[in-house]
Design an enzyme around this catalytic site. Structure first.
Site, PDB file in Angstrom:
ATOM      1  N   GLU A  19       6.162 -17.694 -44.616  1.00 57.27           N
ATOM      2  CA  GLU A  19       5.726 -18.083 -45.611  1.00 57.27           C
ATOM      3  C   GLU A  19       5.668 -19.511 -45.262  1.00 57.27           C
ATOM      4  OE1 GLU A  19       5.234 -20.742 -49.725  1.00 57.27           O
ATOM      5  OE2 GLU A  19       6.043 -18.480 -49.819  1.00 57.27           O
ATOM      6  N   LYS A  59       6.801 -16.867 -58.403  1.00 63.12           N
ATOM      7  CA  LYS A  59       7.554 -17.894 -57.897  1.00 63.12           C
ATOM      8  C   LYS A  59       8.629 -18.307 -59.508  1.00 63.12           C
ATOM      9  CE  LYS A  59       7.606 -21.539 -54.931  1.00 63.12           C
ATOM     10  NZ  LYS A  59       6.978 -22.323 -53.809  1.00 63.12           N
TER      11      LYS A  59
END
Length: 208
Positions: free
Chosen positions: A42, A133
């Site tokens: 990421e 998340k």
């Protein structure tokens, strides 16, 4: 929407989150991670020139020759979401509920891990995309995640924020699908490779 990005992250278990000083540094760090056995990385919009870094890394492969899965985090606007996907991002991540990003991801069939902290925020994210998340994860700790897992047994949950590499096992035991780590990863290539080899989940998604 293909669930493939989630499957790759679940097999890897550890999702590196790179906040680099510039695009070149992000590319170098991504290359090192891929060489160490990582496949999903990421990058973040906080890195100057991040879109260029995504374009440069999206076509890379990991140590086994599999296509890299490059995601973009800290995506909070529709413009950022569109730019990330145009650059080749394989998934998007937000730090908190982001309806604009959700809309772009849905329209373009992109995997989106929407951020949240309260049970309501996390449940809403899961209802929309199947994933959330949990941020900032260190505030609630593994016990908080375990409670979330009890009421969201099928959700894809990635706790992120304030987690050290040595604590990954505790978070996985508490029910994390994968664990986001922003700092503290080994700098030594051999140690980094050993970490990914230890965590990699066997099975069809790990392709081991």
């Amino acid at each position: 929407m293909s669930l493939r990005p989630y499957e790759v992250m679940a097999a890897q278990r550890l999702l590196p989150v790179l906040r680099s000083s510039d695009a070149d540094e992000a590319v170098r760090a991504t290359e090192a991670l891929l060489a160490a056995g990582c496949r999903a990385v990421e990058l973040t919009t906080s890195t100057p020139g991040w879109a260029g870094a995504v374009s440069r890394t999206a076509a890379l492969t990991d140590a086994l020759g599999r296509p890299a899965l490059i995601g973009v985090g800290t995506v909070t606007t529709a413009a950022q979401a569109g730019a990330a996907l145009d650059a080749g991002a394989g998934f998007l991540v937000s730090p908190y509920p982001a309806p604009e990003v959700r809309e772009v991801a849905g329209r373009r069939g992109a995997a989106f891990v929407e951020g949240g902290f309260t049970p309501g925020e996390i449940a809403a994210a899961v209802r929309c995309a199947g994933a959330a998340k949990v941020f900032p994860a260190h505030v609630g700790g593994p016990a908080f995640l375990r409670s979330l897992r009890a009421v969201l047994p099928d959700a894809f949950l990635i706790p992120t924020g304030g987690i050290a590499p040595g604590d990954i096992g505790d978070w996985l035991a508490a029910g994390a699908s994968a664990v986001g780590i922003g700092s503290g990863l080994p700098a030594d290539p051999a140690e980094l490779a050993a970490l990914f080899a230890t965590l990699a989940a066997p099975g069809p998604y790990g392709e081991r």
